[in-house]
Scaffold this motif. Structure first.
Motif, PDB file in Angstrom:
ATOM      1  N   ASP A   1      -8.009  -4.850  -3.839  1.00  0.00           N
ATOM      2  CA  ASP A   1      -6.790  -6.027  -2.637  1.00  0.00           C
ATOM      3  C   ASP A   1      -7.683  -6.562  -2.862  1.00  0.00           C
ATOM      4  O   ASP A   1      -8.404  -7.259  -2.523  1.00  0.00           O
ATOM      5  CB  ASP A   1      -6.729  -5.005  -1.704  1.00  0.00           C
ATOM      6  CG  ASP A   1      -5.634  -5.618  -0.643  1.00  0.00           C
ATOM      7  OD1 ASP A   1      -6.107  -7.345  -0.866  1.00  0.00           O
ATOM      8  OD2 ASP A   1      -5.498  -5.243   0.615  1.00  0.00           O
TER       9      ASP A   1
ATOM     10  N   THR B   1       0.500  -1.026   0.136  1.00  0.00           N
ATOM     11  CA  THR B   1       0.016   0.096   0.042  1.00  0.00           C
ATOM     12  C   THR B   1       0.945   1.161  -0.025  1.00  0.00           C
ATOM     13  O   THR B   1      -0.002   2.459  -0.655  1.00  0.00           O
ATOM     14  CB  THR B   1      -1.361  -0.108   1.107  1.00  0.00           C
ATOM     15  OG1 THR B   1      -1.646  -1.030   0.998  1.00  0.00           O
ATOM     16  CG2 THR B   1      -2.125   0.886   1.198  1.00  0.00           C
TER      17      THR B   1
ATOM     18  N   GLU C   1      -2.870  -5.248  -4.974  1.00  0.00           N
ATOM     19  CA  GLU C   1      -2.337  -6.427  -3.476  1.00  0.00           C
ATOM     20  C   GLU C   1      -3.055  -7.650  -3.317  1.00  0.00           C
ATOM     21  O   GLU C   1      -4.472  -7.952  -4.024  1.00  0.00           O
ATOM     22  CB  GLU C   1      -2.817  -5.479  -2.840  1.00  0.00           C
ATOM     23  CG  GLU C   1      -2.214  -4.091  -2.678  1.00  0.00           C
ATOM     24  CD  GLU C   1      -2.274  -3.418  -1.272  1.00  0.00           C
ATOM     25  OE1 GLU C   1      -1.731  -3.862  -0.247  1.00  0.00           O
ATOM     26  OE2 GLU C   1      -2.757  -2.201  -1.240  1.00  0.00           O
TER      27      GLU C   1
ATOM     28  N   SER D   1      -5.703   1.220   2.099  1.00  0.00           N
ATOM     29  CA  SER D   1      -5.910  -0.462   1.517  1.00  0.00           C
ATOM     30  C   SER D   1      -6.741  -0.230   1.445  1.00  0.00           C
ATOM     31  O   SER D   1      -7.485  -0.393   3.138  1.00  0.00           O
ATOM     32  CB  SER D   1      -5.213  -1.355   2.889  1.00  0.00           C
ATOM     33  OG  SER D   1      -4.268  -2.237   2.271  1.00  0.00           O
TER      34      SER D   1
END
Ligand code: ADP
Ligand code: MG
Length: 152
Positions: free
Chosen positions: A77, A39, A104, A57
């Motif tokens: 994410d 992040t 991510e 995040s």
């Protein structure tokens, strides 16, 4: 190609350098343990791309969109998709057009990833630093060229 950074700021400076080489439509996979700097790196990228809002995040929202100077920065994410895969994430349509996509925990949605993308690994070092490794995944000249520009 790999580099070592010794602070969050150094990681962000590396991201800013990388940002100058990015083109719309590119997809970046960020791999590394919790706290490794994924992040933090994305924040540096966002700053270089003119994102005004604070990038946080997106663990509980899956996908966040930020206006940036090449169009849209998508910050995904995939952590909570570990068990279900990327089924509720339509990556091909999300990554179209003037969009830069940063993911991510992309290893959790491997089967939904495009054929080629830029892969960045983050490793926590014993001395508190981070090793950042850049590689081109798949057979795309533009990702290979991008990695090549960072080889000293
Ligand atoms: P992730 O998204 O991979 O879980 P974060 O970027 O949220 O990780 O957290 C990384 C944490 O580690 C931040 O608190 C950041 O300030 C700290 N940190 C310390 N050194 C570094 C470094 N060299 N690179 C990136 N983050 C670092
Ligand atoms: Mg994170």
């Amino acid at each position: 190609m790999k580099i070592t950074t010794h602070s969050a700021q150094e990681t962000q400076e590396f991201a800013e350098k990388l940002a100058r080489q990015l083109q719309p439509g590119m997809v970046i996979s960020l791999i590394g343990d919790l706290g490794a700097g994924k992040t933090t790196f994305t924040q540096g990228l966002g700053r270089a791309l003119g994102v005004q809002r604070l990038i946080k995040s997106p663990t509980y929202t899956l996908v966040k969109e930020y206006a940036c100077n090449i169009g849209l920065l998508l910050h995904i994410d995939a952590y909570r998709l570990e068990d279900v895969g990327g089924m509720d994430l339509d990556l091909p349509s999300l990554t179209q057009g003037d969009t830069l996509t940063v993911i991510e925990w992309a290893e959790f949605i491997q089967e939904d990833m495009p054929e080629s993308y830029l892969e960045i690994h983050f490793y926590l070092l014993d001395d508190g630093g981070r090793e950042i490794m850049l590689q081109s995944h798949g057979k795309s000249q533009r990702y290979e060229d991008l990695v090549d520009t960072f080889v000293e």
